[in-house]
Design a protein around this motif. Structure first.
Motif, PDB file in Angstrom:
ATOM      1  N   LYS A 138      28.651  45.450  45.525  1.00 27.76           N
ATOM      2  CA  LYS A 138      30.085  45.351  46.684  1.00 27.76           C
ATOM      3  C   LYS A 138      29.412  44.281  47.573  1.00 27.76           C
ATOM      4  O   LYS A 138      30.440  43.612  47.999  1.00 27.76           O
TER       5      LYS A 138
ATOM      6  N   GLU B 224      37.105  43.395  43.295  1.00 27.15           N
ATOM      7  CA  GLU B 224      37.180  43.750  43.848  1.00 27.15           C
ATOM      8  C   GLU B 224      36.203  45.065  43.013  1.00 27.15           C
ATOM      9  O   GLU B 224      36.463  45.476  41.713  1.00 27.15           O
TER      10      GLU B 224
ATOM     11  N   THR C 118      37.242  47.290  47.450  1.00 26.12           N
ATOM     12  CA  THR C 118      35.901  46.762  48.336  1.00 26.12           C
ATOM     13  C   THR C 118      36.283  45.371  47.805  1.00 26.12           C
ATOM     14  O   THR C 118      35.538  44.806  46.752  1.00 26.12           O
TER      15      THR C 118
END
Length: 287
Positions: free
Chosen positions: A237, A256, A260
């Protein structure tokens, strides 16, 4: 025109293809498979796929019903008969039909392996719109068996993972074990931190991707740094980029993870360049 498939030595219209209900692939998921992409009517990474097929067969003590040369001819003939310009050839070998259901393996000298091949046309494979926007993935627990390095037809959990992703509005799922990402449902997973590409090392924990091997080779030739080690979901992330590789997606950016945004939310320069290199080199080397 009906699609032509290959079943146990015969080229047949797909509606005439038949396999016994006692075939162990149907009853036990006792089989292996490979998927070879087709670009410009030619096979991509064919030798790598056949080498991995031989390894899978060996690990499961399963007999091969065809030589490498015969498999190449069958692949090419199906591509020709079905007029595939961009797409894939699916190959599956099972332990065959022993005539009844039993957990014990049949004697391979008495029960020949079953072999099936078919094509799928996928125009625009090399120019996928998803490569321009990037994929969204979710994470799920990795609860598969411990020999993920064998490319078996046991694909129920990966299929469930893709459906979990779809239900959440994502494109795919990354599987996680002991806090670290193993791989995607049908692909190998990577992150990019700075200019360093990070991906899990080869072991029985992940499939030994043929596209993975080619992409890492091209990355090294392009003077990109590659580190093979596990990475956590938190690292992913926080990464600058992420991507996956597989025979049918080539190099596909991930933008993504679990909602996130990765980097600036668009395909990054490393994954974009690797995709370009892979497709360019594949067109040159395809047979």
């Amino acid at each position: 025109m009906s699609r032509i498939v290959y079943v146990n030595g015969e080229y047949l219209p797909e509606e005439e293809a038949k396999i016994s209900i006692f075939d162990r692939g149907f009853l036990m998921a006792d089989g292996v498979y490979e998927v070879t992409s087709v670009l410009d009517g030619k096979l991509v990474d064919f030798e790598g796929h056949i080498a991995r097929l031989a390894r899978s067969l060996h690990e499961l003590e399963m007999a091969s019903p065809a030589t490498t040369e015969e498999l190449l001819e069958i692949h090419r003939e199906l591509v020709r008969r079905n007029r595939i310009d961009e797409g894939m050839v699916y190959l599956q070998i099972t332990r065959g039909n022993p005539g009844d259901r039993d957990f014990v393996y049949p004697d391979p000298h008495n029960v020949p392996s079953t072999i099936v091949l078919f094509t799928q046309s996928k125009p625009g494979l090399a120019d996928s719109p998803l490569a321009k926007t990037g994929m969204k993935v979710i994470t799920i627990p990795d609860i598969r068996w411990g020999r993920r390095d064998i490319k078996t037809i046991q694909l129920l959990y990966p299929s469930m993972g893709k459906m979990m992703a779809r239900h959440k509005g994502a494109d795919d799922a990354w599987m996680v074990e002991d806090g670290a990402v193993t791989e995607g449902t049908s692909n190998n997973a990577y992150i990019v931190v700075g200019q360093t590409i990070i991906t899990r090392e080869l072991s029985s924990d992940i499939l030994h991707g043929i596209t993975r091997a080619a992409v890492l080779r091209f990355a090294a030739e392009a003077q990109m740094e590659v580190v093979e080690r596990p990475f956590t979901v938190e690292e992913a992330k926080a990464a600058d980029e992420a991507f996956v590789t597989s025979a049918t997606t080539f190099v596909m950016p991930v933008v993504e993870i679990d909602g996130t945004q990765i980097g600036d939310g668009a395909p990054g320069p490393v994954s974009t360049r690797l995709r370009e290199i892979y497709i360019e080199e594949s067109r040159i080397d395809a047979i």
